[in-house]
Enzyme design. Structure first.
Site, PDB file in Angstrom:
ATOM      1  N   LYS A  24      -0.546   7.387   1.069  1.00  0.00           N
ATOM      2  CA  LYS A  24      -1.730   7.281   1.939  1.00  0.00           C
ATOM      3  C   LYS A  24      -1.295   6.943   3.359  1.00  0.00           C
ATOM      4  O   LYS A  24      -1.736   7.562   4.314  1.00  0.00           O
ATOM      5  CB  LYS A  24      -2.636   6.160   1.422  1.00  0.00           C
ATOM      6  CG  LYS A  24      -3.706   5.696   2.420  1.00  0.00           C
ATOM      7  CD  LYS A  24      -4.617   4.629   1.877  1.00  0.00           C
ATOM      8  CE  LYS A  24      -4.141   3.252   2.095  1.00  0.00           C
ATOM      9  NZ  LYS A  24      -4.330   2.693   3.446  1.00  0.00           N
ATOM     10  N   ASN A  25      -0.367   5.986   3.505  1.00  0.00           N
ATOM     11  CA  ASN A  25      -0.028   5.504   4.846  1.00  0.00           C
ATOM     12  C   ASN A  25       0.906   6.434   5.599  1.00  0.00           C
ATOM     13  O   ASN A  25       1.278   6.159   6.732  1.00  0.00           O
ATOM     14  CB  ASN A  25       0.530   4.079   4.768  1.00  0.00           C
ATOM     15  CG  ASN A  25      -0.549   3.107   4.335  1.00  0.00           C
ATOM     16  OD1 ASN A  25      -1.734   3.448   4.339  1.00  0.00           O
ATOM     17  ND2 ASN A  25      -0.152   1.919   3.923  1.00  0.00           N
ATOM     18  N   CYS A 118     -11.144  -5.654   9.423  1.00  0.00           N
ATOM     19  CA  CYS A 118     -11.280  -5.283   8.016  1.00  0.00           C
ATOM     20  C   CYS A 118     -11.128  -6.560   7.209  1.00  0.00           C
ATOM     21  O   CYS A 118     -11.042  -7.650   7.742  1.00  0.00           O
ATOM     22  CB  CYS A 118     -10.249  -4.242   7.625  1.00  0.00           C
ATOM     23  SG  CYS A 118      -8.658  -4.965   7.312  1.00  0.00           S
ATOM     24  N   ARG A 123      -7.361  -7.400  12.801  1.00  0.00           N
ATOM     25  CA  ARG A 123      -6.640  -6.137  13.015  1.00  0.00           C
ATOM     26  C   ARG A 123      -6.663  -5.746  14.502  1.00  0.00           C
ATOM     27  O   ARG A 123      -7.252  -4.740  14.892  1.00  0.00           O
ATOM     28  CB  ARG A 123      -7.226  -5.018  12.152  1.00  0.00           C
ATOM     29  CG  ARG A 123      -7.287  -5.330  10.675  1.00  0.00           C
ATOM     30  CD  ARG A 123      -5.942  -5.568  10.004  1.00  0.00           C
ATOM     31  NE  ARG A 123      -5.114  -4.394   9.891  1.00  0.00           N
ATOM     32  CZ  ARG A 123      -5.214  -3.503   8.900  1.00  0.00           C
ATOM     33  NH1 ARG A 123      -6.111  -3.653   7.994  1.00  0.00           N
ATOM     34  NH2 ARG A 123      -4.407  -2.467   8.864  1.00  0.00           N
ATOM     35  N   ASP A 308       1.767  -5.051   1.483  1.00  0.00           N
ATOM     36  CA  ASP A 308       0.839  -4.313   0.612  1.00  0.00           C
ATOM     37  C   ASP A 308       1.159  -4.539  -0.867  1.00  0.00           C
ATOM     38  O   ASP A 308       0.297  -4.347  -1.716  1.00  0.00           O
ATOM     39  CB  ASP A 308       0.889  -2.802   0.901  1.00  0.00           C
ATOM     40  CG  ASP A 308       0.347  -2.497   2.272  1.00  0.00           C
ATOM     41  OD1 ASP A 308       0.524  -1.369   2.751  1.00  0.00           O
ATOM     42  OD2 ASP A 308      -0.247  -3.403   2.882  1.00  0.00           O
ATOM     43  N   ARG A 400      -9.915   4.144  -1.991  1.00  0.00           N
ATOM     44  CA  ARG A 400      -9.317   4.478  -0.681  1.00  0.00           C
ATOM     45  C   ARG A 400      -7.836   4.812  -0.832  1.00  0.00           C
ATOM     46  O   ARG A 400      -7.285   5.588  -0.058  1.00  0.00           O
ATOM     47  CB  ARG A 400      -9.454   3.282   0.282  1.00  0.00           C
ATOM     48  CG  ARG A 400     -10.864   3.009   0.766  1.00  0.00           C
ATOM     49  CD  ARG A 400     -10.848   1.963   1.845  1.00  0.00           C
ATOM     50  NE  ARG A 400      -9.790   2.215   2.783  1.00  0.00           N
ATOM     51  CZ  ARG A 400      -9.124   1.270   3.447  1.00  0.00           C
ATOM     52  NH1 ARG A 400      -9.444   0.006   3.250  1.00  0.00           N
ATOM     53  NH2 ARG A 400      -8.165   1.577   4.288  1.00  0.00           N
TER      54      ARG A 400
HETATM   55  C1  EPZ Z   1      -0.236  -0.442   8.334  1.00  0.00           C
HETATM   56  O1  EPZ Z   1      -1.317  -1.126   8.962  1.00  0.00           O
HETATM   57  C2  EPZ Z   1      -0.737  -0.039   6.960  1.00  0.00           C
HETATM   58  N1  EPZ Z   1      -1.869   0.874   7.109  1.00  0.00           N
HETATM   59  C3  EPZ Z   1      -1.140  -1.276   6.173  1.00  0.00           C
HETATM   60  O2  EPZ Z   1      -1.502  -0.841   4.865  1.00  0.00           O
HETATM   61  C4  EPZ Z   1       0.070  -2.200   6.064  1.00  0.00           C
HETATM   62  O3  EPZ Z   1      -0.331  -3.380   5.403  1.00  0.00           O
HETATM   63  C5  EPZ Z   1       0.590  -2.539   7.470  1.00  0.00           C
HETATM   64  O4  EPZ Z   1       0.895  -1.309   8.178  1.00  0.00           O
HETATM   65  C6  EPZ Z   1       1.867  -3.385   7.428  1.00  0.00           C
HETATM   66  O5  EPZ Z   1       2.850  -2.703   6.725  1.00  0.00           O
HETATM   67  C7  EPZ Z   1      -1.626   2.176   7.406  1.00  0.00           C
HETATM   68  O6  EPZ Z   1      -0.500   2.588   7.583  1.00  0.00           O
HETATM   69  C8  EPZ Z   1      -2.826   3.075   7.487  1.00  0.00           C
HETATM   70  P1  EPZ Z   1       0.584  -3.327  11.702  1.00  0.00           P
HETATM   71  P2  EPZ Z   1      -1.234  -1.477  10.539  1.00  0.00           P
HETATM   72  O7  EPZ Z   1       0.103  -2.763  12.982  1.00  0.00           O
HETATM   73  O8  EPZ Z   1      -0.581  -0.368  11.258  1.00  0.00           O
HETATM   74  C9  EPZ Z   1      -0.629  -7.305  14.001  1.00  0.00           C
HETATM   75  C10 EPZ Z   1      -2.861  -0.680   2.950  1.00  0.00           C
HETATM   76  O9  EPZ Z   1      -3.167  -1.518   2.103  1.00  0.00           O
HETATM   77  N2  EPZ Z   1      -0.958  -6.408  15.124  1.00  0.00           N
HETATM   78  O10 EPZ Z   1       2.030  -3.158  11.334  1.00  0.00           O
HETATM   79  O11 EPZ Z   1      -2.573  -1.927  10.978  1.00  0.00           O
HETATM   80  C11 EPZ Z   1      -1.619  -7.126  12.853  1.00  0.00           C
HETATM   81  O12 EPZ Z   1      -2.748  -7.962  13.062  1.00  0.00           O
HETATM   82  C12 EPZ Z   1      -2.867  -1.036   4.429  1.00  0.00           C
HETATM   83  O13 EPZ Z   1      -2.490   0.501   2.679  1.00  0.00           O
HETATM   84  C13 EPZ Z   1      -1.290  -6.967  16.371  1.00  0.00           C
HETATM   85  O14 EPZ Z   1      -1.341  -8.191  16.526  1.00  0.00           O
HETATM   86  O15 EPZ Z   1      -0.255  -2.729  10.485  1.00  0.00           O
HETATM   87  C14 EPZ Z   1      -0.828  -7.555  11.661  1.00  0.00           C
HETATM   88  O16 EPZ Z   1      -0.866  -8.972  11.583  1.00  0.00           O
HETATM   89  C15 EPZ Z   1      -3.385  -2.433   4.658  1.00  0.00           C
HETATM   90  N3  EPZ Z   1      -1.598  -6.134  17.397  1.00  0.00           N
HETATM   91  C16 EPZ Z   1       0.605  -7.136  12.016  1.00  0.00           C
HETATM   92  O17 EPZ Z   1       0.615  -6.907  13.414  1.00  0.00           O
HETATM   93  C17 EPZ Z   1      -1.568  -4.765  17.281  1.00  0.00           C
HETATM   94  O18 EPZ Z   1      -1.831  -4.054  18.260  1.00  0.00           O
HETATM   95  C18 EPZ Z   1       1.069  -5.876  11.315  1.00  0.00           C
HETATM   96  O19 EPZ Z   1       0.141  -4.865  11.640  1.00  0.00           O
HETATM   97  C19 EPZ Z   1      -1.220  -4.226  16.008  1.00  0.00           C
HETATM   98  C20 EPZ Z   1      -0.910  -5.055  14.961  1.00  0.00           C
END
Ligand code: EPZ
Length: 419
Positions: A24-25, A118, A123, A308, A400
């Site tokens: 998915k990701n 979410c 996020r 995850d 999802r």
């Molecule tokens: C991706 O989310 C995945 N989703 C998530 O999977 C996964 O948990 C996550 O990466 C971490 O591996 C998809 O790929 C669609 P991040 P993403 O940006 O990109 C903070 C699932 O269950 N952050 O690496 O949103 C954020 O709050 C989902 O399949 C900022 O502060 O993850 C988090 O604490 C859930 N500012 C951390 O970084 C930003 O601009 C990691 O987020 C962006 C992120």
């Protein structure tokens, strides 16, 4: 019409073989990336998930044509006309923020509403926006709407992310592939899904290198063309089926997986006392012996233990002898499976970013409610192990990210059905 729920009669050892579907990701950013090709793309090993359906609805709302052919989705981006994503489509799926970079990269203009928070926390997207601004984007945020425009062509930039955000790395890559000059992203996310996105873009004629390392380099090109690309297997779904076999003291042969993406997950299951045997495109797991607690399990950006997989391993550890501790370093609200697992008899104390799990000899069935995608998967695992009947509601969360979850578990011998 009330939403259906899963009905599980647990307590049965699982055994058998399951094919793991596409990630998915990976497919979500790749579907957004088809916009950049300006041609016809065929995405193979594309799972049937509600998030994939949401992405195709966004593509159609922008003027593209999309159609599913079995396990492939074909996108014709030649007719791309719109640069705006409606609020209800943005709210349907938080990760639709990855369309921002793709639309900007192709049309130099984009308007979309802020993606909702979410279940896992606010996020934020500050890292996405600061990276796009370094590429020259002008972004105004007002009344919950992002209004973005890019100069005629990207001429490259160099940046270091404050943390290796997966989505921010993807958005910056998507906005930088068309143009000239070199863009360097340091402290980039190293997840395999980043490498899959780069693989697709390079198949369309992009010039990306360093993907999978902390420094990704994108050399701008004039234009891209369509391509056919097969999506990598879903390492989190793979971990879920490993968890189902482990928590029922059974065994499973996973097919169509990439063990090289899963070292930290394999290691966690071995620490919990399971025998795990990865080779070529398979992983065999056997948990015939009682499970052992994991003293400390920390989530971290790849190649660390994936956040995850945390709810999934938490479920498994509810039946592991001894005291386990999990430290969740990525999201601030990711222990939402804990209270529902407690309804099954688990002994879990979650406080802030730390959860302490005391193994119990048995779980007993109860009615449970999924609160997010992976917490829902954790409840299914709990139900498979619990004696008696467990129901899991709010299945839209599970749908999802899991294609045909019940039928795959039934193939392993589980007594599970959707009612
Ligand atoms: C991706 O989310 C995945 N989703 C998530 O999977 C996964 O948990 C996550 O990466 C971490 O591996 C998809 O790929 C669609 P991040 P993403 O940006 O990109 C903070 C699932 O269950 N952050 O690496 O949103 C954020 O709050 C989902 O399949 C900022 O502060 O993850 C988090 O604490 C859930 N500012 C951390 O970084 C930003 O601009 C990691 O987020 C962006 C992120």
């Amino acid at each position: 019409m009330t939403e259906s729920k899963l009905y599980i009669e647990g307590g049965k050892r699982l055994a058998g073989e399951v094919f793991v579907h596409g990630a998915k990701n990976s497919v979500l950013p790749v579907l957004a990336a088809t916009l950049l090709s300006g041609g016809v793309c065929r995405i193979e090993n594309c799972p049937e998930l509600s998030d994939v359906y949401s992405s195709t609805r966004i593509l159609r709302s922008l003027g593209c044509k999309c159609r599913r052919e079995g396990s492939a989705v074909e996108v014709d981006a030649r007719t791309l006309s719109g640069c705006e994503i409606s609020e209800d489509l943005m709210r349907e799926m938080r990760s639709s923020i990855v369309f921002l970079g793709a639309i900007l990269g192709r049309l130099r203009r984009c308007r979309l509403s802020f993606p909702g928070g979410c279940e896992l926390g606010p996020r934020p997207i500050d890292i996405h926006l600061s990276g796009l601004r370094k590429l020259g984007a002008k972004i105004t945020e007002a009344h919950g709407v992002l209004d973005c425009s890019m100069p005629s062509a990207v001429t490259g930039a160099s940046m270091t992310l404050p943390l290796p955000s997966v989505g921010a790395t993807e958005n910056i890559m998507l906005a930088a592939v068309l143009g000239s000059g070199e863009t360097v992203i340091r402290n980039a996310a190293r997840e395999p899904e980043i490498s899959d996105l780069a693989g697709f873009l390079n198949a369309c004629g992009a010039k990306i290198s360093g993907q999978g390392s902390a420094t990704v380099v994108i050399n701008g090109v004039e234009s891209l063309h369509g391509a056919t690309y097969s999506i990598m297997p879903d390492r989190i779904v793979a971990a879920t089926y490993m968890g189902a076999a482990a928590i029922t003291n059974g065994e499973v042969m996973l097919r169509g997986v990439r063990p090289a993406d899963m070292h930290s997950t394999v290691s966690a299951f071995e620490q919990a006392g399971a025998g795990v045997y990865p080779y070529s495109d398979r992983i065999y797991l056997s948990a015939k012996k009682p499970l052992r607690a994991i003293k400390t399990l920390r989530t971290a950006p790849y190649p660390g233990f994936p956040t995850d997989c945390q709810p999934i391993v938490m479920a498994v550890l509810t039946k592991a002898r001894g005291t386990s501790m999990i430290v969740e370093n990525i999201f601030e609200n990711r222990f939402r499976a804990a209270p529902e697992l407690r309804r099954l008899g688990a002994d879990i104390k979650a406080e802030g970013r730390v959860a302490v799990i005391e193994g119990v000899p048995r779980l007993s069935g109860a009615a449970t409610v999924a609160s997010d995608l992976r917490a829902g998967a954790a409840l299914v695992l709990g139900g498979l192990a619990a004696e008696g009947v467990t129901t899991v509601s709010n299945l839209h969360y599970i749908d999802r990210g899991y294609e045909a979850l019940e039928s795959s578990l039934r193939a392993l011998g589980a007594r599970i059905r959707r009612i």
